[in-house]
Design an enzyme around this catalytic site. Structure first.
Site, PDB file in Angstrom:
ATOM      1  CG  ASP A  98      -5.856  -5.495   2.606  1.00 65.32           C
ATOM      2  OD1 ASP A  98      -6.486  -6.541   2.852  1.00 65.32           O
ATOM      3  OD2 ASP A  98      -5.706  -5.038   1.459  1.00 65.32           O
TER       4      ASP A  98
ATOM      5  CB  SER B  56      -0.945  -0.028   1.216  1.00 69.91           C
ATOM      6  OG  SER B  56      -1.852   1.053   1.173  1.00 69.91           O
ATOM      7  CB  THR B  57       1.329   4.060   2.408  1.00 73.29           C
ATOM      8  OG1 THR B  57      -0.059   4.124   2.673  1.00 73.29           O
ATOM      9  CG2 THR B  57       1.926   5.460   2.362  1.00 73.29           C
TER      10      THR B  57
ATOM     11  CG  HIS C   9      -4.194  -0.885  -0.697  1.00 68.66           C
ATOM     12  ND1 HIS C   9      -3.896  -0.899   0.647  1.00 68.66           N
ATOM     13  CD2 HIS C   9      -4.787  -2.082  -0.958  1.00 68.66           C
ATOM     14  CE1 HIS C   9      -4.297  -2.033   1.179  1.00 68.66           C
ATOM     15  NE2 HIS C   9      -4.838  -2.771   0.233  1.00 68.66           N
TER      16      HIS C   9
END
Length: 367
Positions: free
Chosen positions: A312, A190-191, A216
């Site tokens: 997640d 993600s990030t 993401h």
């Protein structure tokens, strides 16, 4: 007595909020973003600026924790401003970019230059869209605020000149198919993940096992991200389509806004792209991918969880681990945000924790 009570109340109300600077040439966008972010008690919009030159004047007086940045602006474009920031004083930046092909391609340049997140904005219906996406906007700012400043650096990947030769809401019940020895690699991030994926995938040869990825990212941007990586990597990289085969030398990236599952027909892997509710607050969800890999690939898989905020993928990686798949997590020092890997380690889902630069070698020796 009353004086002492007041002092206690004041002390308890002290809150360190995330200081945000908004840089966008649209007065409407500045106003909507400011109003939307101000609704979150953890965020304080300290100023707005119509372009980077005005922003630098304001930053000289008070430096923000997070910058929300447009890309296409007069006097100085957002990419130039971003690179200047990352050279002089690395600061988490969230890109606010239009949902167009050109906007998506430019956003990929920004992510490669050190930005850590994306907030999408359409060309029409802007005010209502941003208000509806207020939770996503606040989450992006909070994730950016947790970024490790030491990891906010541009990625310099080599250009490859060689020719290109809980997820139960989405996952359907039922047993896996017949045995297979084909190997598959599943990556979730993600990030900070766009840069991390660039580091990993550009280091892999065409002989690498097939790879499936959930990053993401908003709808429309994953296609541009895949195209960028395809121009940098020896492997073929594409945004996944329903029914695409998972093959050696191929990387499939889940499309923004939809879930991706690994399936098997006989001894051949393919992906299914499906709608469904957000899982672990995300669509696509890493948990959905990892749980499907546990079910259909089992011990013939490698699961890798990398930089990102939240949890997640942690439970999905645990299912892969329990199905005898090999599992890896990116280490804290090389993560932009050590959230998702940390949660996976806490669950006992991880066999090995590795620095980012060691992950490509681990992939090639995992079969």
């Amino acid at each position: 007595m009353a004086s002492g009570s007041s002092a206690v109340i004041v002390k308890e109300c002290v809150l360190t909020r995330i200081k945000v600077l908004i840089v966008d040439d649209s007065a409407v966008v500045r106003q909507v973003l400011s109003t939307t972010l101000a609704q979150d008690a953890a965020i304080e919009v300290i100023d707005v600026a119509a372009d980077p030159l005005f922003a630098m004047q304001k930053m000289a007086k008070q430096w923000p924790d997070v910058i929300v940045l447009d890309i296409e602006m007069p006097r100085m474009d957002g990419i130039t401003f971003l690179r200047k920031i990352m050279t002089e004083r690395p600061t988490p930046v969230v890109i606010c970019s239009t949902l167009t092909e050109k906007g998506a391609e430019t956003t990929m340049q920004a992510l490669s230059a050190g930005a850590v997140g994306i907030v999408a904005k359409p060309k029409v219906g802007l005010k209502q869209y941003l208000q509806d996406a207020s939770d996503d906007l606040a989450s992006a700012v909070k994730a950016a605020a947790r970024a490790n400043p030491k990891r906010l650096k541009p990625v310099h990947s080599p250009i490859v000149s060689a020719p290109k030769l809980t997820a139960d809401a989405v996952l359907a019940p039922g047993p896996a198919m017949m045995q297979t020895t084909d190997f598959v690699v599943a990556i979730g991030t993600s990030t900070g993940g766009t840069q991390a994926l660039e580091v990993v995938l550009t280091a892999l040869p065409r002989t690498c096992p097939g790879i499936v990825v959930v990053q993401h990212m908003p709808e429309k941007f994953t296609e541009a991200f895949a195209k960028r990586l395809n121009g940098l990597c020896q492997m073929d990289v594409a945004e996944a389509r329903h029914g695409d085969r998972v093959l050696p030398g191929r990387v499939l990236i889940a499309p923004g806004g939809r879930h991706m599952l690994l399936k098997r027909s006989g001894a051949q892997y393919h992906v299914e792209i499906v709608d469904g509710p957000p899982v672990s607050r995300h669509r696509p969800s890493v948990d959905v991918l990892f749980r499907s890999v546990a079910k259909f690939a089992g011990k013939n898989a490698l699961g890798i969880i990398m930089t990102g905020m939240g949890d997640d993928g942690a439970r999905g990686l645990k299912e892969m681990h329990d199905a005898q798949a090999r599992t890896l997590a990116q280490d804290e020092d090389s993560c932009v945000v050590y959230g998702m890997p940390k949660e996976a380690v806490k669950l006992g889902a991880v066999d090995r924790v590795l620095p980012l630069n060691d992950i490509p070698g681990a992939i090639m020796t995992s079969r």
